[in-house]
Write a protein that holds these residues in place. Structure first.
Motif, short mmCIF file in Angstrom:
data_model
loop_
_atom_site.label_atom_id
_atom_site.label_comp_id
_atom_site.label_asym_id
_atom_site.label_seq_id
_atom_site.Cartn_x
_atom_site.Cartn_y
_atom_site.Cartn_z
N ALA A 50 0.81 -1.22 0.00
CA ALA A 50 0.00 0.00 0.00
C ALA A 50 0.84 1.27 0.00
CB ALA A 50 -0.92 0.00 1.22
N THR A 51 2.17 1.14 0.07
CA THR A 51 3.04 2.31 0.22
C THR A 51 3.56 2.79 -1.12
OG1 THR A 51 3.74 1.55 2.41
CG2 THR A 51 5.13 3.19 1.33
N GLU A 52 3.31 4.04 -1.43
CA GLU A 52 3.85 4.63 -2.65
C GLU A 52 5.37 4.61 -2.60
OE1 GLU A 52 3.53 8.77 -5.28
OE2 GLU A 52 2.43 8.54 -3.39
N ASP A 297 -5.08 0.96 1.40
CA ASP A 297 -5.16 1.69 0.14
C ASP A 297 -6.55 1.62 -0.48
OD1 ASP A 297 -5.06 -0.99 -0.41
OD2 ASP A 297 -3.68 -0.83 -2.08
N PRO A 335 0.20 2.75 7.98
CA PRO A 335 0.91 3.04 6.74
C PRO A 335 1.99 4.11 6.88
CG PRO A 335 -1.44 2.81 6.31
CD PRO A 335 -1.27 2.81 7.81
#
Length: 380
Positions: A50-52, A297, A335
């Motif tokens: 979910a981490t950019e 996300d 997150p």
């Protein structure tokens, strides 16, 4: 009276973290995840995905069913059987995350750092403060990030309490009560409940790692430690009912409870100050959401809880009889940990949980173990 905000540092972040400054990235950082049990599958993999700026490249598991689970949840992931298989491709990776059993943390982190890779390690990073400091020294020597996954710094109740303390709404805090209590009258088995010291099992090092870390972040260093660690359940091999009392150098006293044998659960936080107190029941909802397949996300209202679960702030009356005012609980934000890791690797941002902070918590846990064994208070 508060300590450091998660991720905050006193000096240049690159100097403290030992992170590699990569500059602007044109492609996501490739992450290798070692372990796909509870920690790997429920916490790390979903948060990484979910981490950019991060992509889950590989998962290490020797269990065929867990490999199938990883491929089902992340179709593009590579599954390999051993950490050696992963580290053989070190030049194709940008970060290794260690979510395997506690006894493997130090050797696997050492191997990854020596392979030239930044590392995230689940808590506890090691069995002793000395081992944690040795790992930190190796990371600094290699110029690599070494971060510890203390996700409960981003629990909803902890973030709310930080806001209250930073705003001075409780006055000078005198006593901090913090609980992770469960009702699990029968042992589940597995390495977490093993009596073998090499496994680093038991609640003192499991839930106690979170409890002590939060207390240190909020109220700073500890002068003395007293602890009780009991084995209550038939057939249990290691502590399942543990209490830790800390006297901070600031004068605050922390009373911390970790138990699997509590039929009536106490408040998660009870914080008593010179002008008001804060009492909060219930657990942050993020773990339950992750276990049920929720993803940060795509899940609306991630980390939020209903108004009836908000804590209360007041003085002179029990919150259970209407005393005080309801305090809106801030959304939990697991997150944020991996977002900070990505920033640290991409542009030299601050390490969200440096290994030195984890070593300080381990020093307290080691003192607690000695205190419970010898039935004495331990001065640090």
């Amino acid at each position: 009276m508060t300590g450091r905000t998660p991720g905050e540092t006193d000096s240049d972040p690159t100097a403290e973290t030992g992170a590699r400054t990569r500059g602007p990235a044109t492609a996501p950082l490739r992450v290798g995840l070692i372990g796909y049990g509870l920690a790997g599958s429920v916490f790390h993999a979903p948060l990484i995905a979910a981490t950019e700026g991060l992509v889950l490249d590989s998962v290490v598991t020797s269990a065929p069913e867990r490999g199938e689970q990883a491929r089902a949840e992340f179709p593009d992931v590579r599954v390999v059987a051993t950490p050696d298989d992963l580290l053989a491709r070190a030049d194709e990776l940008d970060l290794v995350v260690i979510a395997s059993p506690n006894k493997t943390h130090v050797p696997l982190a050492t191997a990854a750092l020596k392979a030239g890779l930044p590392v995230v390690v689940d808590k506890p990073v090691a069995g002793t403060a000395a081992e944690a400091r040795e790992l930190a020294a190796l990371a600094e020597e290699r110029g690599l990030l070494l971060s510890v996954f203390q996700n409960r710094r981003w629990d909803n109740d902890f973030l709310t309490l930080r806001k209250l303390l930073d705003g001075g709404e409780l006055g000078d805090v005198r006593r901090f009560e913090s609980r992770f209590e469960r009702w699990r009258p029968l042992p589940k088995g597995g390495w977490r409940e093993s009596g073998d010291p090499a496994e680093i099992g038991g609640l003192l090092y499991d839930l106690g790692s979170h409890l002590v870390d939060q207390a240190l972040v909020l109220f700073g260093p500890v002068a003395s430690v007293y602890a009780e660690a009991d084995i209550r359940r038939p057939g249990a091999e290691t502590d399942d009912d543990t209490f830790i009392a800390l006297t901070h150098t600031s004068g605050v006293r922390s009373h911390l409870y970790a138990s699997a044998t509590t039929p009536q659960l106490g408040p998660r936080f009870r914080v008593l100050g010179s002008t008001a107190g804060y009492v909060k029941y219930g657990l942050d909802p993020q773990e339950a959401a992750l276990r049920e397949g929720g993803r940060p996300d795509g899940t609306p209202g991630w980390g939020t809880e209903p108004e009836e679960l908000w804590g209360r702030v007041g003085a002179g009356e029990s919150p259970l009889t209407g005393g005080g005012r309801p305090e809106r609980t801030l959304p939990g934000d697991y997150p944020a940990y991996y977002a900070a890791v990505a920033r640290a690797l991409i542009d030299g941002g601050a390490n969200p949980v440096p290994a030195a902070e984890a070593a300080a918590a381990l020093e307290v846990l080691e003192a607690a173990r000695r205190s419970a064994r010898d039935k004495v208070a331990v001065t640090l």
